[in-house]
Design a protein around this motif. Structure first.
Motif, short mmCIF file in Angstrom:
data_model
loop_
_atom_site.label_atom_id
_atom_site.label_comp_id
_atom_site.label_asym_id
_atom_site.label_seq_id
_atom_site.Cartn_x
_atom_site.Cartn_y
_atom_site.Cartn_z
N GLU A 1 -6.69 -0.80 4.50
CA GLU A 1 -7.64 -1.72 3.64
C GLU A 1 -7.04 -2.98 3.36
OE1 GLU A 1 -9.81 2.27 1.68
OE2 GLU A 1 -8.39 0.99 0.30
N ARG B 1 -4.58 2.90 2.69
CA ARG B 1 -4.46 1.82 1.78
C ARG B 1 -3.99 0.52 2.37
NH1 ARG B 1 -5.63 -1.21 -1.27
NH2 ARG B 1 -4.28 -2.31 -2.95
N GLY C 1 0.77 -1.18 -0.12
CA GLY C 1 0.07 -0.09 -0.23
C GLY C 1 0.89 1.12 -0.14
N GLY C 2 0.47 2.35 -0.98
CA GLY C 2 1.18 3.51 -0.85
C GLY C 2 2.47 3.56 -1.18
N ASP D 1 -2.90 8.90 2.97
CA ASP D 1 -3.59 8.27 1.88
C ASP D 1 -2.83 6.61 1.87
OD1 ASP D 1 -4.97 10.22 1.16
OD2 ASP D 1 -3.64 10.88 -0.49
#
Lengths: 411, 253
Positions: free
Chosen positions: A333, A330, A155-156, A326
């Motif tokens: 999630e 992510r 993520g990210g 952000d």
């Protein structure tokens, strides 16, 4: 298997003194038949036993031979240095580096090549040809089973991911692109950043996604007890990679071997430094290296020796920072993907509240939240669970929060 | 690991240089300064402003007992960052020097002269065996011949004269802010305003009148005075109002 054979009854004959000669003859004839039968039986038994004795004798011989071999001296290792045409060979013993000219048996003379490893006995005659040596430890580092992490699980770190793929994957997959433009692809990337930000995970994803052989090792594995072993392992590692090329070498926690060189004279440090120097020369030394990409990861970027950071070794220094909001969303999630999370949980909200958390901490947050739900006997994770988990993690990491930051005599 | 060993051999005594020419104990003393809360000095044509961060660790602690601002003479004040007790020693020394000057020459001591004698004193503690350097930096502000002067001392015994300067924690950010915002023609009020805004720059929680100390050496009167908490508070309120206004302006755009 001792067995005493059961002997047949011995036939006896009691001749009736009052019988007629005809009867006596009959009786004697019957007796003779009995004796012949018994004789046959005994003969058969004798054959059996003799066969058995032969067997045992062979066994004894075999054991004697085995015993002999065990008592003879072991063989020495040597390398063939030169093969003059006359069926002899110059060999160099490992260890003492003694060079010897020895006659070869015709059987070996044809198969032997310069550079082969051979076993020799006390009188230096070649006994056997051995397989090529690559350190078994280097062999063990090849990753056969690709890890389950994929690019989607990260993520990210989009920018970092792109850079790594450009530097590592593209040159292996589309070498023609680089040929067309006429640039040498970067040979190595170094991932650095605080703990728990996904450096190793990036490498895992590369390993998962690529078809190239993936060789992984921890920097600490290169530190060895005996002088020269560490550098030999490095050499073997690169040799292995060259055999398997295209290959990717991943060195985790490279600071274990690549710390700044100092004047420290303790032999332990010196040996670690020699291992690093081997690494330096393998990465961009005199020998052509073939299609090998190197990924290294560290969280002590400041400690690394400047020589290893120069272009040509690690061309790309990629910082993997703590995630921004952000990226945190992510990551949450992804981690909560498998979890049964209530719809009311807003991950962007949660990401905003978890400032300064690293990826690993977020993973731990998700797990802890799950634990709170289990403790409450629910099978759905609520926002409150995440908040409780947050409190728990922050409290754990910040045990000194009650005391003053600095001694009170400093103002 | 290796670096540490090497360094440790040279940081035992202050009188021992490291091979690359450093005195580690003096550098460690500078670290102590960095751990003190920030003190800021701003020189304006009308006088010198000293602003110190007096944030207390406990609400039960009396703010007035936090010693960051010191009066040295009628016309000289000082702000410190680092070891409080060390600061008191230096302040005491400075007070003595200024009294000696008055007795000997019957005139107020020059700020520059005073600073030099303080730094000479500090320097001795970097060159004499068995001593330890002062773990404190001072901002010495005063008026000399009607001219405002602002000096900084550090644990090595070096002194520098500044137009605006910060010592203590977060020095880098505050100094950068001052460099961007400083103007040679500021009034004293502007100077207080600038220093408070600079202090606010590196802080997480809001400023309060109790949490800062403000000292002013006025060029006209040639005297040093410290503002009371409510006076400081009014300056802070002005800053907050101005910030709100500019926020509103931003909204309108």
């Amino acid at each position: 298997m001792s067995r005493s054979p059961s002997l047949p009854d011995r036939p006896t004959l009691d001749v009736d003194p009052e019988s007629t000669p005809a009867e006596r003859l009959n009786a004697l004839q019957d007796h003779y038949v009995d004796i012949v039968a018994v004789n046959g039986e005994l003969q058969a038994q004798l054959d059996d036993v003799e066969a058995r004795r032969e067997e045992l004798r062979e066994e004894v011989n075999r054991l004697q031979r085995e015993n002999e071999t065990l008592k003879t001296a072991s063989l020495y290792l040597a390398t063939v240095e030169d093969l003059p045409e006359d069926g002899s060979a110059v060999i160099k013993q490992h260890g003492n580096n003694q060079e010897v000219l020895t006659e070869l048996s015709p059987r070996l003379a044809d198969t032997l090549e310069v550079g082969d490893r051979v076993a020799i006995n006390d009188s230096f005659s070649v006994q056997r040809v051995l397989d090529d040596e690559t350190d078994a430890r280097a062999q063990a580092m090849e990753v056969d089973e690709s890890p389950s992490v994929t690019y989607a699980d990260i993520g990210g770190l989009d920018d970092q991911l792109r850079e790594v793929r450009e530097a590592v994957e593209d040159p292996l997959v589309n070498p023609e692109k680089f040929d067309a433009v006429g640039v040498e692809p970067p040979s190595g990337v170094l991932l650095h950043g605080p703990p728990g930000t996904g450096k190793t995970m990036l490498a895992k994803a590369v390993a998962n996604q690529t078809d190239a052989s993936f060789i992984k090792m921890a920097g600490s594995e290169l530190v060895r007890k005996f002088i020269g072993e560490g550098s030999r392992l490095v050499r073997d590692l690169f040799e292995l990679a060259e055999q398997k090329d295209p290959a990717i070498i991943f060195i985790d926690e490279i600071d274990a071997v690549a710390a700044k060189r100092t004047d420290s004279k303790t032999s332990g440090d010196a040996e670690v430094q020699r291992t690093m120097m081997q690494l330096l020369s393998e990465m961009d030394g005199f020998d052509e290296r073939g299609d090998i990409r190197i990924i290294a990861a560290t969280n002590r970027f400041d400690m690394l020796d400047s020589a290893i950071l120069r272009p040509g070794r690690f061309d790309r220094l990629i910082e993997v920072p703590n995630p921004n909001p952000d990226a945190r969303e992510r990551i949450l999630e992804i981690h909560a993907g498998e979890m049964n999370v209530a719809d009311s949980v807003d991950f962007s909200d949660l990401a905003a509240d978890t400032a300064e958390f690293s990826g690993a901490q977020l993973a731990s947050l998700a797990t802890e939240a799950g634990m709170f739900a289990i403790r409450d006997d629910r099978d759905e994770v609520h926002r409150q669970d995440f908040d409780d988990a947050y409190e728990k993690l922050v409290a754990e990491g910040d045990t000194e929060s009650s005391g003053p930051r600095y001694p009170s005599y400093i103002q | 690991m290796q670096g540490q060993n090497q360094q440790q051999a040279y940081d035992r005594g202050i009188t021992i240089f490291s091979p690359d020419g450093r005195l580690y104990q003096v550098e460690y003393a500078r670290e102590a300064v960095k751990r003190g809360t920030a003190s800021i000095g701003v020189r304006t044509p009308e006088g010198v402003v000293l602003v110190v961060d007096k944030q207390t660790r406990s609400p039960l602690l009396e703010g007035s007992s936090v010693e960051k601002l010191h009066k040295i003479d009628d016309h000289v004040g000082a702000a410190s960052a680092g070891h409080v007790a060390d600061a008191r020693q230096l302040v005491d020394f400075a007070r003595q020097q200024s009294q000696v000057e008055r007795v000997r020459y019957d005139e107020p001591i020059g700020v520059r002269t005073l600073t030099k004698s303080v730094t000479d004193h500090i320097q001795q503690y970097t060159q004499v065996g068995g001593a330890r350097p002062f773990g404190v930096a001072l901002l010495i502000a005063g008026v000399e011949g009607g001219e405002p002067r602002l000096f900084e001392t550090d644990p090595s015994g070096t002194s520098n004269e500044w137009k605006a300067v910060a010592i203590g924690s977060n020095r880098g950010d505050i100094q950068e802010f001052l460099e961007d915002e400083y103007d040679a023609g500021l009034s004293v009020d502007d100077g207080i305003d600038l220093a408070l805004r600079a202090l606010n720059e590196g802080r997480e929680d809001a400023l309060s009148g109790d949490g800062v100390g403000v000292g002013i050496v006025d060029a006209d009167t040639g005297t040093y005075r410290e503002l009371a908490a409510d006076e400081s508070q009014s300056y802070i309120d002005d800053i907050e109002d101005a910030a709100d206004d500019s926020d509103d302006d931003d909204d309108e755009e």
